[in-house]
Design an enzyme around this catalytic site. Structure first.
Site, PDB file in Angstrom:
ATOM      1  N   CYS A  26       0.889  -1.156  -0.025  1.00 24.01           N
ATOM      2  CA  CYS A  26       0.015   0.009  -0.062  1.00 24.01           C
ATOM      3  C   CYS A  26       0.814   0.953  -0.098  1.00 24.01           C
ATOM      4  O   CYS A  26       1.928   1.147  -0.482  1.00 24.01           O
ATOM      5  CB  CYS A  26      -0.847   0.018   1.120  1.00 24.01           C
ATOM      6  SG  CYS A  26      -0.196   0.042   2.808  1.00 24.01           S
ATOM      7  N   HIS A 543      24.081 -20.737  -4.267  1.00 19.70           N
ATOM      8  CA  HIS A 543      23.139 -20.496  -5.502  1.00 19.70           C
ATOM      9  C   HIS A 543      24.247 -21.331  -6.732  1.00 19.70           C
ATOM     10  O   HIS A 543      25.175 -21.000  -7.014  1.00 19.70           O
ATOM     11  CB  HIS A 543      22.760 -19.294  -6.123  1.00 19.70           C
ATOM     12  CG  HIS A 543      21.851 -19.121  -6.968  1.00 19.70           C
ATOM     13  ND1 HIS A 543      21.661 -19.570  -8.454  1.00 19.70           N
ATOM     14  CD2 HIS A 543      20.716 -18.634  -6.684  1.00 19.70           C
ATOM     15  CE1 HIS A 543      20.815 -19.399  -8.783  1.00 19.70           C
ATOM     16  NE2 HIS A 543      19.700 -18.963  -7.756  1.00 19.70           N
TER      17      HIS A 543
END
Length: 620
Positions: A26, A543
């Protein structure tokens, strides 16, 4: 501020990609819907640089960022997608998760907020335009008979006249109904033909009938409650009809049946009940104003910070919009929240004046100005709530200002944000209401500012300097050839968006735990990345390869699972570098410290060949 680092830290501390069901934002908050709220470490998130506060509200974990929320949200979505997981549509959750019900009050507030949050900006813009037109006309700068004025005037009224259609779409998103059918149901309430039928029936003192049943003759233009009830009922009727109608003819027959069912229900039952409820709300507000007009602005002015924290202010906003539609003014939200916002700013600026801490002074100034301009959450969560006394001072100041506005009968005539620029919305037939609003602002600001100066900040609550993590070494989780991270052929890794560290071109593809840790991130399907949180404060991402998420786990063998505790030297994962290369992917493995902001320096100890569990990174 490194937004990617912040996003990665938030993601790690909410349980990783596998625990995030949905992410939205928001004006000031990152709103995360999690599968398991218990996996979120609110304390750690709250201490992150750039985070002003964390609340769990309405079934969402809400991370308060402030005015920079667009940057934080974009970074979060960027980091999230790099993890190789797509955000799941809430409609695809498991049956067990679907059955997990929110508390009734939280659910109701979540629905109200979800419906009105998207609509408020366009209403605010239209309200400000209408208020400015009133000022310009009163000052004689433009004639109300000119075509320019008339065009701008109907433009400013458009959103309010078509409010049933706009709310129908917004409600359809929340209630998960067909948005186009929903908008048709909203549009038919204000269709010119229906409006003309009402006018003719009123003129001839006759009754409008549908299938022989009387239709309540009510004008639904600018109404709020009727269409919300209509779409709520539609959310039950639509899936029932879709279930009954065969798929072969559903695209035509289902909408036809929905309209045939919903039209009489809407005109004869639902919309009239909604109109009655809307009139009832307006009557109750009118009754309270008749006997204790000072009470509402006083209560809202004092309690607005608590209302904002719980999300209950959205419920008040919906009532205020309804009152504006029914009687043309409201004193439910506008006056009280306006003085509360100013008081929040006054308290935060008083903290900036009083404190000797340079960081707190800068925070108090920036959030105080933001609050005066209408965005209070940075001041509320970053300063006032954190140090308690400023919150008390702002509530007292807001209450005093609200009491003055209540006694003077100050009203707001347009739905606009409660900010300084919205003051023209307090202009009625003359400037009397406007000047009282201005005086109320001054009173609330001075009261909060002075009270906070006298209260001060308790010494034990003053911010303490963050302690840097002691000097550490991170061992290499795999054997291979160490390369500079900047040489990796992927901008996300080479520019350190996910963290700082090194790259290793693997020799055997065995990944060992470099330290004792908890596995915070691991996708058992793709197996291509491991996120570890050590017992002494190092957060590490391993990773394996570039874009290897696309292999869907092929070539990988895992020996761990999410949330497992591992010891130094434990074999966590095996992958085949040769297979990955044959599939057209780079097996280079990144070893990254994702909480890099906690350290002054992170560098690779050596380049060239390295064995598993040799020192790879130096942290201090």
């Amino acid at each position: 501020m490194n937004w990617n680092d912040l996003a990665q830290n938030i993601l790690d501390n909410v349980g990783g990609t596998s625990n995030v069901k949905n992410a939205t934002h928001c004006a000031t908050r990152l709103r995360l819907t999690l599968y398991d709220d218990s996996k979120a470490d609110k304390d750690k998130i709250d201490k992150l640089s750039g985070v002003l506060g964390v609340v769990n509200q309405g079934g969402q974990l809400q991370v308060i960022i402030g005015n920079d929320i667009p940057k934080a949200y974009d970074a979060f979505m960027n980091v999230y997608k790099i993890g190789g997981v797509v955000l799941e549509d809430e409609s695809k959750t498991t049956e067990k998760e679907t059955e997990k019900k929110k508390k009734p009050l939280s659910a109701a507030l979540d629905i109200i907020a979800g419906i009105f949050i998207p609509v408020i900006p366009v209403m605010a813009g239209s309200g400000v335009l209408k208020a400015l037109l009133s000022v310009i006309a009163m000052l004689g700068w433009i004639s109300t008979t000119s075509q320019t004025y008339q065009i701008l005037n109907f433009v400013s009224n458009t959103v309010f006249y078509f409010l049933p259609v706009i709310l129908a779409h917004s409600a359809s998103v929340k209630f998960k109904t067909n948005p186009y059918i929903s908008m048709v149901l909203g549009a038919m309430l204000i269709d010119p033909n229906f409006v003309q039928m009402i006018a003719q029936a009123a003129k001839s003192h006759s009754t409008i009938k549908l299938f022989g049943l009387p239709v309540t003759q009510t004008n639904y233009g600018s109404s709020v409650v009727p269409i919300l009830l209509v779409i709520w009922v539609l959310s039950y009727i639509e899936p029932l009809i879709n279930k009954i109608v065969p798929k072969v003819v559903r695209i035509i027959i289902a909408p036809l049946l929905i309209l045939l069912v919903m039209t009489p229900l809407t005109f004869i039952v639902i919309a009239p009940i909604g109109a009655w409820l809307g009139d009832g709300l307006a009557a109750i507000i009118g009754w309270i104003n008749g006997y204790a007009g000072w009470a509402i602005p006083l209560i809202v002015g004092a309690l607005s910070p608590l209302l904002v924290m719980t999300g209950m202010h959205y419920a008040l906003i919906s009532v205020a919009i309804n009152n504006l539609a029914k009687v043309g003014w409201e004193n439910i939200v506008g006056p009280g929240m306006l003085v509360s916002n100013i008081a929040q700013g006054g308290a935060a600026l008083a903290v900036a004046t009083k404190t000797k801490d340079s960081k707190l002074k800068a925070l108090g100034i920036s959030t105080g100005i933001s609050a005066v301009l209408g965005i209070t959450e940075p001041a509320l969560y970053g300063v006032n709530l954190r140090y308690k006394n400023p919150l008390i001072a702002s509530m007292i100041g807001g209450g005093i200002g609200g009491l003055f506005l209540g006694i003077m009968g100050v009203r707001r005539f347009q739905q606009v944000p409660p900010v300084l620029l919205s003051l023209p919305s307090f202009i009625g037939n003359d400037f009397r209401n406007f000047w009282f609003a201005v005086i109320g602002l001054v009173i609330s600001f001075i009261a909060a500012y002075v009270i906070q100066l006298f209260m001060g900040i308790p010494e034990e609550l003053k911010p303490k300097a963050d302690k840097k993590v002691e000097e550490k070494h991170v061992l290499s989780p795999l054997a291979g050839e160490v390369e500079e991270l900047s040489d990796v052929n992927n901008v996300v890794f080479s520019q350190g968006m996910l963290g700082k560290g090194a790259a290793v071109f693997p020799t055997d593809g065995k990944i060992y735990a470099p330290f004792g840790a908890k596995v915070r991130v691991f996708n058992s399907d793709t197996k291509h990345a491991i996120g570890l949180a050590s017992t002494d404060g190092v957060e590490l991402l391993i990773h394996c390869g570039l874009d290897t998420v696309k292999l869907d786990g092929k070539g990988f063998t895992s020996h761990i699972k999410q949330d497992q505790d591992v010891k130094k030297g434990d074999l966590m994962l095996e992958f085949d570098p040769e297979f990955i290369s044959q599939q057209g992917y780079d097996p280079t493995t990144m070893v990254l410290v994702t909480n890099a902001n906690d350290f002054d320096e992170i560098k690779s100890v050596k380049l060239g060949k390295i064995q598993s569990l040799d020192t790879l990174l130096y942290l201090r």
